[in-house]
Design a protein around this motif. Sequence first.
Motif, short mmCIF file in Angstrom:
data_model
loop_
_atom_site.label_atom_id
_atom_site.label_comp_id
_atom_site.label_asym_id
_atom_site.label_seq_id
_atom_site.Cartn_x
_atom_site.Cartn_y
_atom_site.Cartn_z
N SER A 85 -76.64 -29.60 -9.77
CA SER A 85 -75.39 -28.92 -9.43
C SER A 85 -74.94 -29.29 -8.03
O SER A 85 -75.71 -29.83 -7.22
CB SER A 85 -75.56 -27.41 -9.54
OG SER A 85 -76.33 -26.92 -8.46
N ASP A 86 -73.70 -28.94 -7.72
CA ASP A 86 -73.17 -29.19 -6.38
C ASP A 86 -73.96 -28.43 -5.32
O ASP A 86 -74.25 -28.95 -4.24
CB ASP A 86 -71.69 -28.78 -6.31
CG ASP A 86 -70.78 -29.71 -7.11
OD1 ASP A 86 -71.25 -30.78 -7.54
OD2 ASP A 86 -69.60 -29.36 -7.30
N ASP A 87 -74.31 -27.18 -5.62
CA ASP A 87 -75.09 -26.38 -4.67
C ASP A 87 -76.44 -27.02 -4.39
O ASP A 87 -76.90 -27.07 -3.24
CB ASP A 87 -75.32 -24.97 -5.22
CG ASP A 87 -74.04 -24.15 -5.29
OD1 ASP A 87 -73.13 -24.42 -4.48
OD2 ASP A 87 -73.95 -23.26 -6.14
N GLU A 88 -77.09 -27.50 -5.44
CA GLU A 88 -78.41 -28.12 -5.27
C GLU A 88 -78.30 -29.41 -4.47
O GLU A 88 -79.16 -29.71 -3.63
CB GLU A 88 -79.03 -28.38 -6.63
CG GLU A 88 -79.39 -27.12 -7.39
CD GLU A 88 -79.65 -27.37 -8.86
OE1 GLU A 88 -80.74 -27.01 -9.32
OE2 GLU A 88 -78.75 -27.91 -9.55
N ALA A 89 -77.26 -30.20 -4.73
CA ALA A 89 -77.05 -31.43 -3.96
C ALA A 89 -76.88 -31.12 -2.48
O ALA A 89 -77.46 -31.79 -1.61
CB ALA A 89 -75.84 -32.19 -4.50
N TRP A 90 -76.10 -30.10 -2.18
CA TRP A 90 -75.86 -29.72 -0.79
C TRP A 90 -77.14 -29.23 -0.12
O TRP A 90 -77.42 -29.58 1.03
CB TRP A 90 -74.77 -28.65 -0.76
CG TRP A 90 -74.39 -28.12 0.59
CD1 TRP A 90 -74.45 -26.82 0.99
CD2 TRP A 90 -73.87 -28.85 1.71
NE1 TRP A 90 -73.99 -26.71 2.29
CE2 TRP A 90 -73.63 -27.93 2.75
CE3 TRP A 90 -73.58 -30.20 1.91
CZ2 TRP A 90 -73.13 -28.30 3.99
CZ3 TRP A 90 -73.08 -30.59 3.16
CH2 TRP A 90 -72.85 -29.65 4.18
N LEU A 91 -77.96 -28.44 -0.83
CA LEU A 91 -79.21 -27.96 -0.26
C LEU A 91 -80.21 -29.09 -0.04
O LEU A 91 -80.93 -29.10 0.96
CB LEU A 91 -79.82 -26.88 -1.14
CG LEU A 91 -79.57 -25.43 -0.72
CD1 LEU A 91 -80.28 -25.09 0.58
CD2 LEU A 91 -78.08 -25.14 -0.59
N LYS A 119 -79.38 -41.01 -12.60
CA LYS A 119 -78.33 -41.94 -12.13
C LYS A 119 -77.98 -41.77 -10.66
O LYS A 119 -77.00 -42.33 -10.19
CB LYS A 119 -77.09 -41.79 -13.01
CG LYS A 119 -77.35 -42.22 -14.46
CD LYS A 119 -76.09 -42.30 -15.29
CE LYS A 119 -76.40 -42.78 -16.71
NZ LYS A 119 -75.18 -42.87 -17.55
N GLY A 120 -78.79 -40.98 -9.94
CA GLY A 120 -78.70 -41.02 -8.49
C GLY A 120 -78.03 -39.87 -7.77
O GLY A 120 -77.84 -39.95 -6.56
N ARG A 121 -77.70 -38.78 -8.46
CA ARG A 121 -77.04 -37.67 -7.76
C ARG A 121 -77.92 -37.12 -6.62
O ARG A 121 -77.48 -37.01 -5.47
CB ARG A 121 -76.69 -36.54 -8.73
CG ARG A 121 -75.46 -36.80 -9.56
CD ARG A 121 -75.16 -35.65 -10.52
NE ARG A 121 -74.81 -34.42 -9.85
CZ ARG A 121 -73.58 -34.10 -9.43
NH1 ARG A 121 -72.59 -34.95 -9.63
NH2 ARG A 121 -73.35 -32.94 -8.85
N SER A 122 -79.16 -36.78 -6.94
CA SER A 122 -80.05 -36.24 -5.91
C SER A 122 -80.44 -37.32 -4.91
O SER A 122 -80.56 -37.04 -3.70
CB SER A 122 -81.30 -35.65 -6.56
OG SER A 122 -81.98 -36.61 -7.35
N THR A 123 -80.63 -38.53 -5.37
CA THR A 123 -80.99 -39.64 -4.48
C THR A 123 -79.93 -39.85 -3.41
O THR A 123 -80.24 -40.04 -2.23
CB THR A 123 -81.16 -40.94 -5.30
OG1 THR A 123 -81.85 -40.66 -6.51
CG2 THR A 123 -81.92 -41.99 -4.50
N ILE A 124 -78.68 -39.79 -3.80
CA ILE A 124 -77.58 -39.98 -2.87
C ILE A 124 -77.49 -38.80 -1.90
O ILE A 124 -77.28 -39.00 -0.69
CB ILE A 124 -76.26 -40.18 -3.64
CG1 ILE A 124 -76.28 -41.53 -4.36
CG2 ILE A 124 -75.05 -40.08 -2.70
CD1 ILE A 124 -75.17 -41.72 -5.36
N ALA A 125 -77.64 -37.59 -2.39
CA ALA A 125 -77.58 -36.42 -1.51
C ALA A 125 -78.62 -36.51 -0.41
O ALA A 125 -78.33 -36.24 0.77
CB ALA A 125 -77.76 -35.14 -2.33
#
Length: 251
Positions: free
Chosen positions: A18-24, A46-52
């Motif tokens: 989620s967006d909140d998890e990426a921000w945290l 596909k890299g959402r957390s990796t990029i964050a």
Amino acid sequence: MTRSELLAKVAGIEGYLSDDEAWLLYLAARSLAAEAPRIVEIGSYKGRSTIAIGIALVERRAGSLVAIDPHGPTGKTSYTLEHGDADTFVAYEANLARAGVSAYVTSLRATSTQARPTYDLRPIDMLFIDGSHDYEDVLADIDAWAPLLGSGSIVAFNDPYVPGVNRAIRERIASGMLTLASFRHVNNTLFARKVEAAPNHRGMPLPLALYFNVEQLRFRLLKLALRGTLEALGIVYVRPSDVRLPDWRLF
């Protein structure tokens, strides 16, 4: 970087974070005390957390992220049911390049237990476990990588209410292998800090046992009823807003 700027970097990238998890995750990586932190991520898709996480390292101009994911079928039915037979590595690499984080990421196409013998044994400042949610795999992830966590490092578990993840975390905390504090649960990710084991460790503290059993039962109304109690005990289950999050003290 503002929250909206970060979310623009991961917008359109397929994934469950989620967006909140990426921000945290970004805030956690920015907060690490080490001058050049070492971060390990198990499960990249596909890299959402990796990029964050990677953006935090770009801004720090130091550190490295080891991102572990087979990016294809592993022979486990659970993987095929969730991701099918597709190979996600090309899309993953393209997403990292587009976000400008590739230079800070070492990608290992392997399961976490396959990757562990290739690791250089440097202490880990942050560990994000979001691989297979099967009980035996989560246990293997913890057993392989948690011993490398230094005191004060951050560990995060995705989907701690999923039965296999929940059971593995509870067992390793109760046994004393995982000694954690400062628990915060945002959306579907549990964040905590690694602490030194107490000499009189007697298993899982009662507030934490309560938290995990509420999660295990997955009674949303019960969680809502207990929210004030959990917050008073320092175990918070919230969905932070854009306004609340910058003042939310975890890291």
